[in-house]
Scaffold this active site. Structure first.
Site, short mmCIF file in Angstrom:
data_model
loop_
_atom_site.label_atom_id
_atom_site.label_comp_id
_atom_site.label_asym_id
_atom_site.label_seq_id
_atom_site.Cartn_x
_atom_site.Cartn_y
_atom_site.Cartn_z
N TYR A 151 2.49 13.02 12.23
CA TYR A 151 1.30 13.72 11.77
C TYR A 151 0.12 12.75 11.79
O TYR A 151 0.06 11.82 10.98
CB TYR A 151 1.53 14.26 10.35
CG TYR A 151 0.35 15.00 9.79
CD1 TYR A 151 0.13 16.34 10.12
CD2 TYR A 151 -0.55 14.38 8.94
CE1 TYR A 151 -0.96 17.04 9.62
CE2 TYR A 151 -1.64 15.07 8.43
CZ TYR A 151 -1.84 16.39 8.78
OH TYR A 151 -2.92 17.07 8.28
N GLN A 153 -3.42 11.96 11.24
CA GLN A 153 -4.70 12.31 10.62
C GLN A 153 -5.58 11.07 10.42
O GLN A 153 -6.66 10.96 10.98
CB GLN A 153 -4.48 13.01 9.30
CG GLN A 153 -5.77 13.32 8.53
CD GLN A 153 -5.51 14.19 7.30
OE1 GLN A 153 -4.96 15.27 7.40
NE2 GLN A 153 -5.89 13.69 6.14
N SER A 160 -9.40 8.24 3.35
CA SER A 160 -9.49 9.38 2.45
C SER A 160 -10.48 10.44 2.93
O SER A 160 -10.34 11.62 2.64
CB SER A 160 -9.92 8.90 1.06
OG SER A 160 -8.94 8.05 0.51
N ARG A 323 20.80 -11.35 -20.22
CA ARG A 323 20.20 -12.67 -20.15
C ARG A 323 19.92 -13.21 -21.55
O ARG A 323 19.39 -12.52 -22.40
CB ARG A 323 18.89 -12.59 -19.38
CG ARG A 323 18.19 -13.92 -19.23
CD ARG A 323 16.85 -13.73 -18.53
NE ARG A 323 16.15 -14.98 -18.40
CZ ARG A 323 14.83 -15.09 -18.37
NH1 ARG A 323 14.07 -14.01 -18.44
NH2 ARG A 323 14.26 -16.27 -18.25
N ARG A 354 6.67 -5.03 -23.46
CA ARG A 354 6.40 -4.79 -22.05
C ARG A 354 7.30 -3.68 -21.49
O ARG A 354 6.87 -2.92 -20.63
CB ARG A 354 6.56 -6.09 -21.26
CG ARG A 354 5.44 -7.09 -21.58
CD ARG A 354 5.55 -8.35 -20.76
NE ARG A 354 6.49 -9.32 -21.30
CZ ARG A 354 7.10 -10.27 -20.60
NH1 ARG A 354 6.88 -10.37 -19.31
NH2 ARG A 354 7.92 -11.11 -21.18
N GLY A 422 12.44 -15.57 -13.59
CA GLY A 422 12.58 -16.08 -12.24
C GLY A 422 13.39 -15.18 -11.32
O GLY A 422 13.00 -14.91 -10.19
N THR A 443 -2.33 5.14 -2.71
CA THR A 443 -3.39 5.27 -1.70
C THR A 443 -3.31 6.61 -0.96
O THR A 443 -4.31 7.29 -0.80
CB THR A 443 -3.29 4.11 -0.68
OG1 THR A 443 -3.32 2.87 -1.40
CG2 THR A 443 -4.44 4.15 0.29
N GLU A 445 -2.21 10.60 0.10
CA GLU A 445 -2.45 11.88 -0.59
C GLU A 445 -3.66 11.78 -1.51
O GLU A 445 -3.69 12.36 -2.58
CB GLU A 445 -1.22 12.32 -1.42
CG GLU A 445 0.02 12.63 -0.62
CD GLU A 445 -0.16 13.87 0.25
OE1 GLU A 445 -0.99 14.73 -0.10
OE2 GLU A 445 0.52 13.97 1.28
N ASP A 447 -6.65 8.58 -2.29
CA ASP A 447 -6.73 7.32 -3.01
C ASP A 447 -6.95 7.58 -4.50
O ASP A 447 -7.80 8.38 -4.88
CB ASP A 447 -7.90 6.49 -2.46
CG ASP A 447 -8.11 5.22 -3.26
OD1 ASP A 447 -7.49 4.19 -2.92
OD2 ASP A 447 -8.87 5.26 -4.26
#
Lengths: 688, 688
Positions: A151, A153, A160, A323, A354, A422, A443, A445, A447
């Site tokens: 495709y 485009q 975009s 760990r 986190r 690490g 990015t 579909e 941005d």
């Protein structure tokens, strides 16, 4: 096939201390709920059964073996992906797979291949935009792999902005043909998956021009390589665009046309048409209807973002439970054997802060993707009966959510990788590749930074409509919270004790108030102060984000309040409620500048949020491993030495190291000798 | 050597519209200052001259040609790095390079090689920790590459926690030898650069044990491979740990020992010693003195973080000045030729808000690294004269800054990459590899999340000392702002008009107040509420961050106020002052929850910050390209199709694509045929 182990280890060596398998078993024994029941609640029985069936099938087929991937160079990576795509096509035919089965097999094989775009955008476009006759001529052979397509485009100079593409398709009256042409270098098609070395046909988006008048981009079917010899056809210049951060298993390609002629028939003509005799252009009926498909695609992207978080956080949480590093400053320094006791990394609140919000975000995205699929169905049904009232709201929300969830998910993979210390940096962790392959989602579909404008444009329109006359606005989620805000502009957060936070409605109100407040403030800059659109992009992005976060809070909150499947299982409800609370407090804390600056919350209330986050993290800690088990990401898909469900992390890291092919050679370090690098190697050499 | 172009393009094609080279020339013509003068102000003349000389030397030597790197598999990547390290060693000898010249050449060649750790940690440790005799026996041949070494500290199960390593060095009284042994699998040395395939000697950190008593980790020199035959010596099991996210040009390795004996002489004995006859352990004089070197290493890391930002933002800003996408909604829709006018991407405020603060941060890190080198010098001079008063403050600040700057810099590379849109994802952009190779900085030399605790521990100690009796505390930067805070706890921001923000002292006061406020609040949780250390890690990290941000604000602000070189050049001063203002407002806005919650600023003042950011971004826009020119990052180092100084972006992307080796073959797409993938290829095949 897996490469051999080039080096023998001394016999009988084990990891120090409690083995990973025992640590994970201990973690699992502490859970307050049944992780199998939770998996079924999240994914449904059908999904889990299908997943198990396909994992068994693929993981026993040498073509889908993943152990060698990280050692390959580009050419071998591409070879393996080509094989994988062929074998998947064979299996799909053999087992007569449904769309769901195909999609699941693709996801599990986890190797973006040269025929990926053939199977998705090429076939879909031929089917959706092709006339009945075109379906017969193009779609049918394509669906049997008799022709392979892509495709085309995006162009080198145009991503975009589809309206800006340069490739032209000019109507040639005499011969009733289209002439496809690339007038400049930047007109070259670029990034097109499967184009580089694989496809023999392309759907090419080109500016349709009749008698010097342009009608904008339209899709044309263009043969590009000889189906038998695989040679490029005359007038086409085609190649692979070279290596990328990820997706190196796919041949993203470029293509230039020099006055290539194709028949009139090759303009896909289900919607727009051109009369071959007169050259008269017949426009499509309602362009907005295409928004339906877009919404569906984006609902999928939000669901994918949820599963991306599940996969990444599964790796990080399991590994951080295995760990151990440092002893807590307050802990006793030595165990019975006189050795220092080290803490499971997952016990560190700096690690929890986190990872746990990512775990919670996976739930938030999950509920909102479910909501989007429902909205899509409802909207499609409405459209059938001629009711377009939901269209704009659905489209705007899907734009904002696509933007927010893909940016969040790509960042979250990196957070998980870093939380693995690490070893997260080793390809054996599975996370670097996963990150690199997921990235394009932010990015393509649309941005994610651009797309947010579509959402805010709608928020502006809605806010203006409500202010100019409420009677005339459709009732929907957006108008609901905006009207609520306009009626209670000076509303303040009502929470006083930390227990007040247990009400999901508090967060729904707060995020609705904030989204409407930001929209009103920004709209005033635009309408009253006449600020240029460009000078407001930062604020526009913030409005879209606030609206999308409101939707996430709302859909998650509604599940806590009303999801019967959840509420009928107390053990599940109890933990999901905690996850909601963690997520809502954490998100509100992260966005607190808005709430503080508007005066919606006080500094005192702000501190309540932070304390509650800490409190809930401690409560979630014993359930962390069981929760990621409930995400039910198979080891075969994780493909991670760190995230494996059996906890044998260190053995797996060694296995990965011992199979590294450069271990099969001796290397010459004599600095005077630039001729010889490896002494005795049959390692492949690039011929460049 | 660069691979050939496998495909010919049609002749005479050019990019559409204004060429990139003209756009950049236009950008440069708008600058309000001389970018050469700015480059000299930032880097100094010596640096620029040396850089030019070495770029000329390396970029004309085929061994340092970078065009093929992205197409290689692991084995070829490693081969190329081995060659590069050998050639660098030859050049260094030939030209008798100084340490500065060596470091610059390494940086420009930009390919972490198998001898990188030999040149840094191995040689440094032999020299700094070896006795005079050991320097002769080990350091001298190593400095001539007669032996090649590595530095083996980290283990499979033990990263940041050096005290926890498991490898033992046990004193054997009878033979006066050391027995090096790996008791478990997790004791295996791991991640050791240059160990996998290259080194023949290692400095091994091992627990020194005499008569069952452990004296903690000490450095031993251990021969590991035969210098001639390159065979592993008996009792060692060594190999490469396999592919990683980056650094695949280096052979990070693992190593296990089975009761390996080495002579008494091989314990590096400049500080700690063991008497060979008695087995008596003699401890080092003052362990804290090692902090000096650490500070120096970290000052380098902060400087590197600054240059990392410079490099990444150079690519993004130049490309965003060349790239055009969409027309502004307020702009006229069509130009004279009837074609839509597209906007330079750099004009979008949503792009500016992502890139300009990074540009500004590069300046902030630059001033602080300069400050750290000064502090290091001063501290070393003090130590010489027996004054250790600066040691703790310097060490704490270097810990906090290492943590903050490396996390920020790795994130910033990704922000720059994403701002380049789709093409940022191509390896041709130079950013994916750059990111992958920079990442370890956030983990090594102290994990950035762990390390922040060292900073906050010192902040606690200082705050306690001041509160218990000011007379006794040393006067330094930290005590200064803490005392100021304790004397004015209820201080509020004084700004009323946006013009008030032009005073650097406002930001210095504000960030000092915040750092002290957070420290006091967190300390109260610890000392008064007796919260466990672990439950406070999130808050501890926040304190370290606030302290480090204060230092950045202070050092940048001081330059604006007092840097004579700057103040004597009005054109430079004017622009650097704007950069400071943008950076300070943006940082304060990003951290505004702290300032708002504490009541230091009001919602009104918060909005002043955001408006000022927008205002200054517009003022900086015309200077953006000139500013990145002033960073003086050579094209050879950028190695980026998007960031090249001549602006010929699209031609460079094509060149990269045309050389992709898989373009040299035809591929078989017949799904029935799993045997053949490429029809006519001599592309290398992995033998796995």
């Amino acid at each position: 096939m897996a490469p051999p182990r080039y080096i023998q280890l001394p016999e009988g060596l084990k990891p120090a201390g409690v083995p990973g398998s025992e640590l994970l078993a201990y973690e699992r024994s502490k859970a307050s709920f049944d992780s199998k029941a939770m998996a079924e609640y999240i994914h449904g029985k059908d999904f889990l059964e299908l997943q198990e069936r396909l994992v068994n099938l693929l993981s026993n087929d040498p073509i889908f073996d993943k152990t060698s991937d990280h050692y390959y160079g580009r050419a071998d990576k591409f070879r393996r992906a080509m094989l994988k795509d062929k074998r998947l096509a064979q299996l799909a035919a053999e087992h007569n797979w449904s769309q769901t089965e195909n999609a699941m097999a693709e996801k599990l094989a986890d190797l973006p291949g040269p025929m990926g775009l053939h199977k998705s955008m090429f076939l879909t476009t031929l089917y959706n935009q092709g006339s009945d006759e075109q379906r017969k001529v193009f779609y049918e052979p394509a669906s049997k792999y008799q022709i392979i397509g892509c495709y085309a485009q995006t162009e080198l100079g145009h991503g975009s902005n589809v309206q800006g593409i340069e490739t032209t398709a000019t109507w040639v009256e005499e011969s009733q043909e289209w002439e496809i042409h690339s007038p400049t270098l930047t007109a070259s098609k670029w990034w097109i998956g499967g184009l580089g070395r694989t496809a023999d046909h392309a759907v090419v988006m080109a500016q349709l021009i009749i008698k010097n008048k342009s009608y904008g981009p339209h899709p044309f079917v263009v043969p590009i390589r000889d189906v038998k010899t695989r040679e490029m056809l005359p007038g086409r210049t085609i190649g692979d665009i070279g290596p990328k951060a990820g997706y190196n298993t796919t041949d993203n390609g470029f293509m230039l046309f020099e006055h290539v002629r194709i028949p009139h028939f090759n303009l896909l003509a289900r919607f727009s048409k051109v009369e071959p005799e007169t050259g008269k252009y017949l426009p499509p009926p309602n362009a907005k209807l295409a928004y339906g498909t877009l919404t569906w695609v984006r609902a999928n992207i939000v669901r994918d973002a949820s599963t991306v978080l599940m996969r990444a956080v599964t790796v990080a949480i399991r590994y951080c439970a295995v760990r151990r590093q440092f002893a807590d400053r307050d802990a006793p320094k030595f165990g019975q054997d006189g050795k220092p006791l080290e803490t499971q990394v997952l016990d560190y609140t700096m690690v929890q802060i986190r990872l746990f919000p990512i775990l919670a975000q996976a739930f938030a995205f999950h509920y909102t993707s479910r909501f989007m699929f429902e909205l899509y169905e409802q909207n499609q049904a409405n459209i059938e009966s001629g009711d377009l009232s939901l269209l704009a709201d659905t489209h705007a929300s899907s734009s904002g959510l696509k933007s927010l969830t893909t940016l969040y998910a790509s960042d979250a993979i990196e957070v998980c990788r870093k939380a693995c210390g690490g070893h997260g940096y080793s390809m054996a962790s599975g996370l670097p590749d996963f990150y690199a392959n997921y990235l394009p989602n932010a990015t393509w579909e649309g941005d994610s930074y651009m797309l947010s404008q579509q959402c805010t444009r709608y928020l502006f329109k809605t806010m203006r409509a409500i202010k100019s006359g409420r009677g005339k606005v459709d009732k929907n989620i957006t108008t609901d919270y905006m009207i609520r805000y306009l009626d209670n502009k000076s509303e303040k957060a009502s929470i006083q004790f930390s227990g007040d936070l247990y009400d999901p409605l508090f967060f729904m109100r707060a995020f609705g108030h904030r989204a409407a407040y930001l929209t009103e403030q920004t709209l005033a800059l635009r309408d009253d102060l006449k600020r240029s659109w460009n000078s407001l992009l930062v604020e526009l992005f913030r409005c879209s984000k606030a609206h999308s976060q409101y939707l996430l809070v709302r859909n998650f909150g509604m599940a806590i309040l009303k999801d019967e499947k959840l509420n009928s299982q107390p053990a599940l409800r109890q933990i999901v409620q905690k996850i909601f609370l963690l997520w809502a407090c954490h998100t509100m804390e992260a966005e607190s500048a808005d709430f503080l600056a508007s005066g919606y919350i006080t500094g005192q209330q702000f501190h309540l949020l932070g304390s509650k986050v800490q409190e809930i993290m401690a409560e979630l800690r014993p359930n962390a491993v069981a929760l990621v088990d409930a995400f039910a990401v198979p080891d075969y898909l994780l493909n991670s030495a760190l995230g494996r469900s059996d906890g044998n992390v260190y053995e797996a890291l060694f296995d990965f190291a011992l199979r590294e092919p450069i271990n099969s050679a001796k290397w010459n370090v004599d600095i005077e000798d630039l001729e010889t690098t490896d002494f005795d190697s049959d390692l492949p050499r690039a011929k460049l």
